[in-house]
Design a protein around this motif. Structure first.
Motif, PDB file in Angstrom:
ATOM      1  N   GLN A  88     125.863  78.777  90.980  1.00 27.78           N
ATOM      2  CA  GLN A  88     127.290  79.015  90.836  1.00 27.78           C
ATOM      3  C   GLN A  88     127.697  78.438  89.487  1.00 27.78           C
ATOM      4  O   GLN A  88     127.185  77.417  89.057  1.00 27.78           O
ATOM      5  CB  GLN A  88     128.082  78.411  91.993  1.00 27.78           C
ATOM      6  N   LEU A  90     130.569  76.926  87.013  1.00 29.30           N
ATOM      7  CA  LEU A  90     131.835  76.201  87.059  1.00 29.30           C
ATOM      8  C   LEU A  90     132.375  76.034  85.651  1.00 29.30           C
ATOM      9  O   LEU A  90     131.622  75.945  84.690  1.00 29.30           O
ATOM     10  CB  LEU A  90     131.638  74.811  87.674  1.00 29.30           C
ATOM     11  N   GLU A 170     136.762  74.330  88.358  1.00 30.31           N
ATOM     12  CA  GLU A 170     136.962  75.545  89.153  1.00 30.31           C
ATOM     13  C   GLU A 170     135.817  76.511  88.938  1.00 30.31           C
ATOM     14  O   GLU A 170     135.068  76.394  87.953  1.00 30.31           O
ATOM     15  CB  GLU A 170     138.291  76.201  88.791  1.00 30.31           C
ATOM     16  N   ALA A 171     135.656  77.438  89.837  1.00 28.57           N
ATOM     17  CA  ALA A 171     134.653  78.471  89.679  1.00 28.57           C
ATOM     18  C   ALA A 171     134.981  79.291  88.442  1.00 28.57           C
ATOM     19  O   ALA A 171     136.133  79.640  88.209  1.00 28.57           O
ATOM     20  CB  ALA A 171     134.604  79.365  90.919  1.00 28.57           C
TER      21      ALA A 171
END
Length: 176
Positions: A88, A90, A170-171
């Motif tokens: 993921q 960020l 945050e993503a």
């Protein structure tokens, strides 16, 4: 077979730097894939990734060597394939009064969790209302897809409190 190269460059800033670099790549059947370049205090700095057919690699290296003889400082490295699992991405955004140690503390928190910075952009300006020095940073990181982010966010909150800055985590938006 394609060979992938990462090339870093620094030189005095003047018109035509990117043109000469791109000509060397194109004239040797290379493909300019990715780059980051900027002007800093009278210097031009950049890093780029190119692919080139293996049988043209030495020609490209020779052409880049000719640029080095004309005052360009270049370093050429073969890119290494890195196997990665699900990740993921960020984005960290930091803003606050400037003071020594901000980047160190942020990078320390990330390194302690074995998180590698993929990109870091920083800036320095003055706050419009008081003229105080203002530091901003935007950092893109990739972490394991199953990583629990609460501990990282807690640590970033502690650093933000200690330094008197704001840090948002945050993503990152997917690449276009």
């Amino acid at each position: 077979m394609q060979q992938h190269l990462v090339i870093s460059l620094i030189s005095d800033d003047k018109p035509g730097i990117v043109e000469k670099l791109s000509a060397a790549v194109a004239e040797n059947s290379g493909n300019w894939e990715d780059s980051r370049m900027a002007h800093f205090a009278g210097k031009f700095a950049g890093i780029l990734r190119v692919s080139v057919p293996s049988d043209h690699s030495q020609g490209l290296r020779d052409a880049l060597g000719a640029l080095a003889g004309a005052g360009y400082k270049l370093q050429i490295e073969e890119a290494q394939a890195v196997a990665a699992g699900p990740q993921q991405t960020l984005q960290l955004k930091l803003v606050g009064n400037d003071r020594p140690g901000i980047v160190r503390e942020l990078s320390r928190a990330l390194a302690a969790r074995a998180i590698n910075m993929e990109q870091l952009d920083t800036g320095y300006s003055s706050t419009p209302w008081s003229g105080e020095p203002l530091f901003t940073a935007t950092c893109t990181v990739a972490v394991a897809g199953d990583m629990d982010l609460d501990g990282l966010r807690d640590e970033l909150d502690e650093i933000a409190d200690e330094l008197g800055v704001e840090i948002d985590c945050e993503a990152a938006a997917p690449a276009a």
